[in-house]
Enzyme design. Structure first.
Site, PDB file in Angstrom:
ATOM      1  N   CYS A  65      39.726  -9.092  -4.730  1.00 35.50           N
ATOM      2  CA  CYS A  65      38.563  -9.137  -3.853  1.00 35.50           C
ATOM      3  C   CYS A  65      38.888  -9.676  -2.458  1.00 35.50           C
ATOM      4  CB  CYS A  65      37.445  -9.958  -4.497  1.00 35.50           C
ATOM      5  SG  CYS A  65      37.762 -11.739  -4.608  1.00 35.50           S
ATOM      6  N   CYS A 114      39.444 -17.357 -10.838  1.00 34.70           N
ATOM      7  CA  CYS A 114      38.114 -17.464 -10.231  1.00 34.70           C
ATOM      8  C   CYS A 114      37.070 -17.813 -11.281  1.00 34.70           C
ATOM      9  CB  CYS A 114      37.760 -16.152  -9.530  1.00 34.70           C
ATOM     10  SG  CYS A 114      36.157 -16.195  -8.677  1.00 34.70           S
ATOM     11  N   ASP A 145      26.000  -4.507 -11.440  1.00 30.61           N
ATOM     12  CA  ASP A 145      26.047  -5.212 -12.718  1.00 30.61           C
ATOM     13  C   ASP A 145      25.328  -6.560 -12.647  1.00 30.61           C
ATOM     14  OD1 ASP A 145      27.451  -3.224 -14.064  1.00 30.61           O
ATOM     15  OD2 ASP A 145      29.398  -4.024 -13.460  1.00 30.61           O
ATOM     16  N   SER A 146      25.654  -7.350 -11.637  1.00 28.60           N
ATOM     17  CA  SER A 146      25.030  -8.671 -11.542  1.00 28.60           C
ATOM     18  C   SER A 146      23.545  -8.565 -11.245  1.00 28.60           C
ATOM     19  CB  SER A 146      25.734  -9.519 -10.476  1.00 28.60           C
ATOM     20  OG  SER A 146      25.649  -8.925  -9.199  1.00 28.60           O
ATOM     21  N   GLY A 156      27.238 -10.766 -14.474  1.00 31.94           N
ATOM     22  CA  GLY A 156      27.219  -9.377 -14.910  1.00 31.94           C
ATOM     23  C   GLY A 156      28.442  -8.971 -15.696  1.00 31.94           C
ATOM     24  N   ALA A 167      24.447 -15.538 -10.845  1.00 29.91           N
ATOM     25  CA  ALA A 167      25.418 -15.268  -9.795  1.00 29.91           C
ATOM     26  C   ALA A 167      25.316 -13.798  -9.415  1.00 29.91           C
ATOM     27  CB  ALA A 167      26.829 -15.601 -10.283  1.00 29.91           C
ATOM     28  N   MET A 168      24.941 -13.519  -8.172  1.00 28.72           N
ATOM     29  CA  MET A 168      24.685 -12.148  -7.728  1.00 28.72           C
ATOM     30  C   MET A 168      25.692 -11.787  -6.637  1.00 28.72           C
ATOM     31  SD  MET A 168      20.498 -12.226  -7.745  1.00 28.72           S
ATOM     32  CE  MET A 168      20.371 -10.425  -7.638  1.00 28.72           C
ATOM     33  N   GLY A 178      26.125  -8.876  -5.276  1.00 29.99           N
ATOM     34  CA  GLY A 178      25.705  -7.780  -4.414  1.00 29.99           C
ATOM     35  C   GLY A 178      25.984  -6.435  -5.042  1.00 29.99           C
ATOM     36  N   GLY A 179      26.505  -6.450  -6.285  1.00 30.70           N
ATOM     37  CA  GLY A 179      26.780  -5.219  -7.005  1.00 30.70           C
ATOM     38  C   GLY A 179      25.720  -4.919  -8.044  1.00 30.70           C
TER      39      GLY A 179
END
Length: 382
Positions: free
Chosen positions: A215, A116, A27-28, A140, A21-22, A24-25
């Protein structure tokens, strides 16, 4: 034993099919890169959680923008893994956003990150991943999965306590842990070192600001968001004796322990600050009083989620009550409806709707949603 990087799945020790699961940051992105470097067959996926995503972030607020999606895609390209965008906006709206609004309307204070993780990342996403033949979902998060000799899984705190995120993962059950991978959890590295690693890997997100706050409320104005959803509902602010001190535009705009933002014209007799003690959605009343009236000695919690075998009797644990809160020693006992927790020493500012997460050392025992609290002063009992 603990697998380095916590890569666990049905074929432990072999090459796993991993869905990363990415967001866009950074850590991931680093987590996905580490999983790929460990030899797993990794596919990146960005979750589109907003029906009308903004093009760009506002500083470090919000997520799931078009910019985030593009950043995740560029990171996947650099890592050399396939990448997809999955639309889970409707599921996110129903299970996270609407739940968040309903909890506030009922006078409770929810944690949408836990919801979530429970409903989206390790339910909707994991179920879809398993149906497509993947072995694990990689994120992440800073936490560690330990595999015992009998093959069962345990969730533990990250090695770096300063970055530990096990609190928001306390909703995961053993089945979900069996397919969870947290490559950042067992690394004693600072966030600057994670960013330096991203730079060494040529990931453009290396210096991207971390997201914070809620978020789906990109501007950080939770009260404004709730007002748009729930409308204006004028009510009274009263003291512990029921005397009216002021008014408000909606009880949902307050949380237990809040001090600022109250329109109270009459000062307290002792001149000390007053805090929100209780929120009654039925009467649309907010009760305020002194700080010591917030001291909680015990609580009941519902909807327990156990990270393994549920406890059957009272036991000694530590409890965490906020995402970045400290551990406090407790006695916790399972009940037919959930959980009863007694604190060794009073704790302050606990609100129904929040999560209590129990720990046995570094191991996450489970979590439950706070339903009621017992205060030290009878007048403050809720």
């Amino acid at each position: 034993m603990t697998y380095p990087g916590a890569p666990t799945g049905p074929r432990d020790g072999s090459r796993l099919r991993v869905l990363a699961a990415m967001s866009g940051g950074v850590d991931s992105a680093v987590a996905a890169a580490r999983a790929a470097e460990a030899g797993h067959d990794v596919t990146g996926v960005h979750l589109a959680l907003s029906a009308n995503p903004q093009s760009f972030r506002t500083g470090a607020r919000g997520c799931c923008t078009l910019e985030d999606s593009r950043d995740a895609r560029r990171a996947a390209d650099v890592i050399g893994i396939p990448f997809y965008v999955w639309d889970l906006a409707e599921r996110f709206r129903e299970d996270v956003v609407e739940d968040f609004v309903a909890e506030y309307a009922a006078g409770r204070t929810p944690n949408p990150c836990l919801r979530c993780n429970e409903k989206i990342k390790f339910s909707a996403l994991l179920d879809k991943a398993l149906a497509l033949g993947f072995d694990a979902v990689c994120t992440g998060h800073y936490a560690t999965v330990v595999v015992r000799d009998d093959g069962s899984r345990e969730l533990h705190r990250a090695d770096d306590a300063a970055k530990d995120q096990s609190y928001v993962l306390g909703v995961l059950d053993e089945r979900q842990l069996a397919h969870a991978m947290f490559p950042l959890g067992d690394t004693l590295t600072t966030k600057d070192e994670i960013r330096a690693e991203a730079e060494r890997r040529d990931l453009a997100v290396a210096r991207k600001p971390d997201s914070h706050d809620i978020c789906f409320i990109a501007d950080g104005d939770t009260q404004g968001f709730l007002a748009r959803r729930l409308g204006t509902a004028e009510g009274d602010i009263v003291d512990e004796d029921g005397n009216r001190l002021g008014g408000h535009d909606g009880a949902y705009g307050f949380t237990i322990g809040q001090r600022k933002g109250m329109r109270i014209g009459t000062p307290a007799a002792d001149g000390r600050p007053r805090y929100v003690l209780d929120i009654s959605p039925v009467t649309n009343t907010v009760t305020v009083g002194p700080a010591e009236a917030l001291d909680v000695t015990a609580l009941t919690a519902i909807r327990p989620r156990w990270c393994g075998t549920p406890p059957t009797a009272a036991g000694r644990y530590t409890a965490q009550l906020r995402a970045h809160g400290e551990d406090v020693p407790v006695t916790a006992e399972p009940t037919p409806d959930g959980l009863h927790v007694t604190f060794d020493a009073p704790v302050r500012g606990i609100a129904p709707g929040q999560a209590v997460v129990l720990y046995d050392g570094t191991r996450v025992v489970g979590s439950a949603t706070i339903a009621t609290t017992r205060r030290r002063t009878p007048a403050g009992t809720v």
